[in-house]
Design a protein around this motif. Sequence first.
Motif, PDB file in Angstrom:
ATOM      1  N   SER A 102      -9.587 -37.986 -15.734  1.00 34.59           N
ATOM      2  CA  SER A 102      -9.652 -36.749 -14.954  1.00 34.59           C
ATOM      3  C   SER A 102     -10.734 -36.855 -13.879  1.00 34.59           C
ATOM      4  N   GLU A 124      -4.895 -29.029 -19.635  1.00 32.91           N
ATOM      5  CA  GLU A 124      -5.993 -29.106 -20.606  1.00 32.91           C
ATOM      6  C   GLU A 124      -7.191 -28.256 -20.208  1.00 32.91           C
ATOM      7  N   ASP A 170      -2.057 -33.619 -15.361  1.00 31.58           N
ATOM      8  CA  ASP A 170      -3.084 -34.072 -16.303  1.00 31.58           C
ATOM      9  C   ASP A 170      -2.989 -33.228 -17.580  1.00 31.58           C
TER      10      ASP A 170
END
Length: 468
Positions: A102, A124, A170
């Motif tokens: 990330s 997330e 992500d």
Amino acid sequence: MKSDKTVYRCGECGYQSGKWYGRCPSCGEYNTFEETVIAASKGTSQSASTAFRVKGVRLGELETPDYIRVGSGMEEFDRVIGGGIVCGSAILLSGEPGIGKSTLLMQICGTVGRERRVLYVSGEESGRQLKMRADRLGVEAENLYVLNETGAENIIAEIDETNPEIVIIDSIQTIWSGQSTSTFPGSVSQVRESAMLFINKAKSEGFSVILVGHVNKEGGIAGPKVLEHMVDAVLYFEGEKQHAYRIIRAVKNRYGSTNEIGVFEMTEKGLVQVLNPSEALMKERPENVPGSCAVCVMEGSRPIVTEIQALVTPTVYPSPKRTANGVDYNRMCLLLAVLEKRLGLRFSQSDVYLNVTGGLNLSEPASDMAVCLALISGLLDRVIPENFICFGEIGLAGECRSVSGSEQRISEARRLGFTKIAVPGSVKKKTGDKFPDITGVKNLFEMVRIPGLMRKSERKEDIGQQET
Ligand SMILES: Nc1ncnc2c1ncn2[C@@H]1O[C@H](COP(=O)(O)OP(=O)(O)O)[C@@H](O)[C@H]1O
Ligand SMILES: [Mg+2]
């Protein structure tokens, strides 16, 4: 009329069966079978004469595509991907949790997002968390949009709205598609179907998509193996979390070589490129220590100098202990056997711990000579001079064999100040005129007899050796 058919399919290898298995008979994976309903086709099957005609095209008539590549602002990343992110391509970036996926992507967004529209979708982290990270990394990009969402269809709608040039997901394991036959995000069919949605959308509309994939216990990408086939490039981000260095490598790349690596260092301000890995790796090399030898390996087109360390201690176990870190374990055992047989050195009463500094993984046999010297120096407690370096493969008869990229390796070694360079005899013959001062050795025997190679250790730091 035909009715719908239920089949069971392995999410790892795609093996299909009429009944459910706990363990796939094809690939041996457990719990990968999922039920899939195949809808009955409405029409009759088309015969070749009535079907839409397909036609092969003469290759010469096709125009060579001109890939448009977008620079990520990070030379180390661009090199791995083949010179920049190709517009309209799908990339899978995977690695262990906490390795910095990330972080890397956010930093890339910081550069790309200044001029191009980028949509960063996180399943997330919330928008605020993303903002906190962006602030910490110093990312300020006008055209960077963030979205915290896990529904694939909602994300597709947002892509239509924002019209970005690069989309980051992500991670793909958190995404959930309503069209999937499975209801659990992260399940094999969910991952496959959501990924398919994004990839198809990217291909048809010409934006690039970067999917983040988690790795499972075994180190593979969690989810279906088919995910790797669906994308154009698969990148692995690896390294020890305790070490500062992180290495990114391509295991598949339709638009470039798969040999290149990119080296980064994790700092508080994010990932910093290590443009000169050799210098970084050799910076902390201890002086005057037995069991250490420098080596020059090739990572893609780039020569990298690193250090191999061997610790050889008397064993207290019935069968001696051996560990290899960064070098293939079986290769180390083979070299130990060659040293025993050809030089009569006895390692059978010693534990052997081999380590490559910096978390580098040496897969090349070119590191053989240095591994052998580190082992011998560790066993005999002799120090190899700091300005000595070698590279070359060792055969079972103890002969030194040539390896590719010799000139680049020698030049890199010289650049770093190594003055004593040992290479296989054949390499010396080939490059002798260009580098007259290097030493060529034909076998292990000649190698250990290089004048001044092994000197006695002068260290008295060990408590056991100190006079009391
Ligand atoms: N506040 C912080 N200060 C310094 N380093 C941090 C901070 N937060 C996270 N990190 C570093 O970033 C890493 C996490 O990176 P991240 O990009 O979230 O990994 P991934 O996405 O691969 O799971 C951590 O291992 C840590 O080293
Ligand atoms: Mg992450």
